[in-house]
Design a protein around this motif. Structure first.
Motif, PDB file in Angstrom:
ATOM      1  N   ALA A 195      -1.641  -3.383   5.898  1.00 43.60           N
ATOM      2  CA  ALA A 195      -0.804  -3.032   7.182  1.00 43.60           C
ATOM      3  C   ALA A 195      -1.919  -1.795   7.914  1.00 43.60           C
ATOM      4  CB  ALA A 195       0.504  -2.375   7.132  1.00 43.60           C
TER       5      ALA A 195
ATOM      6  N   ARG B  36       7.216   4.331   7.003  1.00 45.44           N
ATOM      7  CA  ARG B  36       7.609   5.547   6.501  1.00 45.44           C
ATOM      8  C   ARG B  36       8.469   6.521   7.141  1.00 45.44           C
ATOM      9  NH1 ARG B  36       2.064   6.189   4.914  1.00 45.44           N
ATOM     10  NH2 ARG B  36       1.760   7.146   6.919  1.00 45.44           N
TER      11      ARG B  36
ATOM     12  N   LEU C   2       7.426  -1.636   3.043  1.00 41.00           N
ATOM     13  CA  LEU C   2       6.605  -2.744   3.391  1.00 41.00           C
ATOM     14  C   LEU C   2       6.396  -4.111   2.784  1.00 41.00           C
ATOM     15  CD1 LEU C   2       3.650  -0.856   4.974  1.00 41.00           C
ATOM     16  CD2 LEU C   2       5.533  -1.894   6.284  1.00 41.00           C
TER      17      LEU C   2
ATOM     18  N   ARG D 299      -0.661  -3.382  -2.978  1.00 42.88           N
ATOM     19  CA  ARG D 299      -0.860  -2.929  -1.667  1.00 42.88           C
ATOM     20  C   ARG D 299      -0.459  -3.988  -0.975  1.00 42.88           C
ATOM     21  NH1 ARG D 299      -3.286   1.985  -0.851  1.00 42.88           N
ATOM     22  NH2 ARG D 299      -2.262   1.666   1.318  1.00 42.88           N
TER      23      ARG D 299
ATOM     24  N   LEU E 261      -6.627   3.009   3.891  1.00 40.24           N
ATOM     25  CA  LEU E 261      -5.103   2.498   4.102  1.00 40.24           C
ATOM     26  C   LEU E 261      -5.062   1.060   4.481  1.00 40.24           C
ATOM     27  CD1 LEU E 261      -3.288   5.507   5.515  1.00 40.24           C
ATOM     28  CD2 LEU E 261      -3.499   5.145   3.017  1.00 40.24           C
ATOM     29  N   SER E 262      -6.142   0.571   4.776  1.00 41.60           N
ATOM     30  CA  SER E 262      -6.041  -0.935   5.573  1.00 41.60           C
ATOM     31  C   SER E 262      -6.335  -1.904   4.513  1.00 41.60           C
ATOM     32  CB  SER E 262      -6.925  -0.913   6.845  1.00 41.60           C
ATOM     33  OG  SER E 262      -6.849   0.158   7.713  1.00 41.60           O
TER      34      SER E 262
ATOM     35  N   ARG F 231       2.244   1.680   8.764  1.00 49.79           N
ATOM     36  CA  ARG F 231       2.566   2.531   7.720  1.00 49.79           C
ATOM     37  C   ARG F 231       3.139   3.634   8.008  1.00 49.79           C
ATOM     38  NH1 ARG F 231       0.457   0.546   3.315  1.00 49.79           N
ATOM     39  NH2 ARG F 231      -1.406  -1.133   3.566  1.00 49.79           N
ATOM     40  N   GLU F 232       2.660   4.409   8.996  1.00 47.74           N
ATOM     41  CA  GLU F 232       3.510   5.661   9.516  1.00 47.74           C
ATOM     42  C   GLU F 232       4.745   5.328   9.979  1.00 47.74           C
ATOM     43  OE1 GLU F 232       2.986   9.168  12.893  1.00 47.74           O
ATOM     44  OE2 GLU F 232       1.445   7.656  12.703  1.00 47.74           O
TER      45      GLU F 232
END
Length: 431
Positions: free
Chosen positions: A153, A162, A168, A150, A143-144, A158-159
């Motif tokens: 972050a 959301r 973002l 994309r 996820l990075s 990200r969490e």
């Protein structure tokens, strides 16, 4: 073996400690050499610390907002050849780099909502990621990175995005390409009408750290130690605005002029008769230093908070040079590229909100200076001239002064001297 302790180096002359304003890694992360590790703030600037070695992060020294002494452990790494699985994976509280505590599971509270106050470079709510001596989950590396479309972050960012319902892609990073918690804070602070899709915004406690803490401390000290008074006068800037329009029409490849460079010329021309204004007061030593050169601070709003870059020797620059320097310093401050020497040493400060300038302001003095100037917005209003009604462009001009050093008569006389120059612009350019 393969255990490396990275101690916080001396990152500024005379600095005894620095504040953690952001972590770019978590305990358990595997990092490369020179990968961003943490942002550390001193009294003068924010410095990005990078990993001195490649390896796994075993310990990090404290939470965002903690002060770390120079020379103490900032992070501990397990380098190649070390059996990192045998090591306890924990954070280390400030000044306790040698202490190892076994982690206990801690449930993370909800991340919904954000207060609308401007927050400096922080790394999220104090109730979640900032508690020391807690275990950290290992982020999902997938996820990075940045794939097609994309945004860079961390998983925590990200969490949180959301939970807030924030796209973002709409958030502009203050530094580099990676969106951080501070960028989310700034996005919501400057988009106060924004509401997440879920509807009502929940309450959230925001720890005051980094630049916002510096601002809070400086403003509190200024109001606590300095007996302020404010004087406001109305300027007729009709002729000055006409002059600005004429100069912009013939500027060629020179920068477009705003009102500020012209006001600075008038201020610098008036100052020699009022040396008590261009001064700094050391109240502990009981000494007032009056300066021959005008090192003019320009209060600049940035995503990280209010900064004051300094135009050195403003009295020796022409309007085009001033316009160029104002633009350069503002850009450097907003992108985090301003050098520490560009953010210190001002002898007088000018603060302007531009079109948001309001009717009048009572600015707070940038201690240890003894005065701060605040031009307000230009408005068109009817005036009486030679018995007839005419339309004029008017602007209120504020000055706040330290009453221990500057008398009311001196402040008023100084502003009246600026008024004469502004209302008869030709006088600004003659000896």
């Amino acid at each position: 073996m393969g255990r490396f302790t990275f101690k916080l180096p001396d990152i500024g002359e005379g600095i005894a400690e620095a504040e953690i304003v952001a972590w770019h890694v978590a305990v358990g992360d595997v990092v490369e050499e020179d990968q961003p590790l943490a942002d550390m703030m001193t009294d003068k600037a924010t410095v990005e610390m990078t990993a001195p070695v490649a390896g796994k992060v075993l310990e990090i020294a404290g939470a965002v907002g903690d002060m770390i002494p120079i020379g103490s452990a900032l992070a501990v790494f397990a380098t190649e050849g070390d059996d990192a699985a045998e090591e306890p994976v924990v954070e280390v509280a400030p000044n306790e780099a040698a202490q190892v505590v076994k982690p206990e599971p801690v449930p993370l509270p909800d991340r919904e909502g954000l207060g609308v106050g401007s927050v400096a470079a922080s790394d999220g709510p104090a109730a979640t990621e900032e508690s020391s001596l807690r275990s950290q989950p290992t982020p999902d590396p997938s996820l990075s990175g940045r794939g097609e479309g994309r945004v860079l972050a961390s998983p925590a960012v990200r969490e949180r995005a959301r939970a807030l319902g924030v796209d973002l892609a709409q958030v502009k990073p203050a530094q580099g390409d990676r969106v951080r918690h501070a960028d989310l804070d700034a996005f919501l602070s400057y988009n106060q009408s924004y509401r997440p899709a879920a509807g009502k915004r929940a309450d959230e406690a925001i720890k005051v750290i980094g630049m916002r803490r510096r601002i809070a401390e400086n403003m509190a000290a200024s109001k606590r130690h300095i007996p302020h008074f404010t004087y406001v006068e109305e300027f007729d800037v009709t002729k000055l605005e006409d002059l600005r329009g004429d100069l912009n029409a013939t500027r060629g490849d020179r920068p477009k002029l705003t009102m500020l460079p012209l006001l600075i010329v008038a201020i610098c021309k008036a100052l020699p008769e009022f040396p008590m204004i261009n001064a700094r007061y050391d109240d502990e030593a009981g000494v007032v230093t009056r300066y021959g050169s005008v090192h003019l601070g320009i209060a600049t709003q940035t995503d990280a908070g209010l900064m004051v870059p300094v135009i050195r020797d403003a009295e020796s620059r022409n309007i085009w040079q001033l316009a160029t320097e104002i633009r350069r310093l503002a850009e450097a401050a907003r992108t985090g590229k301003a050098k520490s020497e560009e953010l210190s040493g001002s002898t007088l400060t000018l603060t302007s909100l531009g079109p948001l300038g309001g009717i009048a302001t009572t600015p707070v003095i940038n201690r240890p200076e003894v005065a701060i100037l605040g031009p307000n917005k230009v408005v068109e209003r009817p005036v009486i001239r030679d018995g007839e009604i005419a339309v004029a462009k008017l602007m209120n001009f504020s000055i706040s002064c330290d009453h221990r050093v500057v008398d009311g008569w001196d402040a008023a006389s100084f502003v009246q001297a600026i008024k004469r120059l502004v209302e008869t612009p030709a006088l600004m350019f003659v000896d």
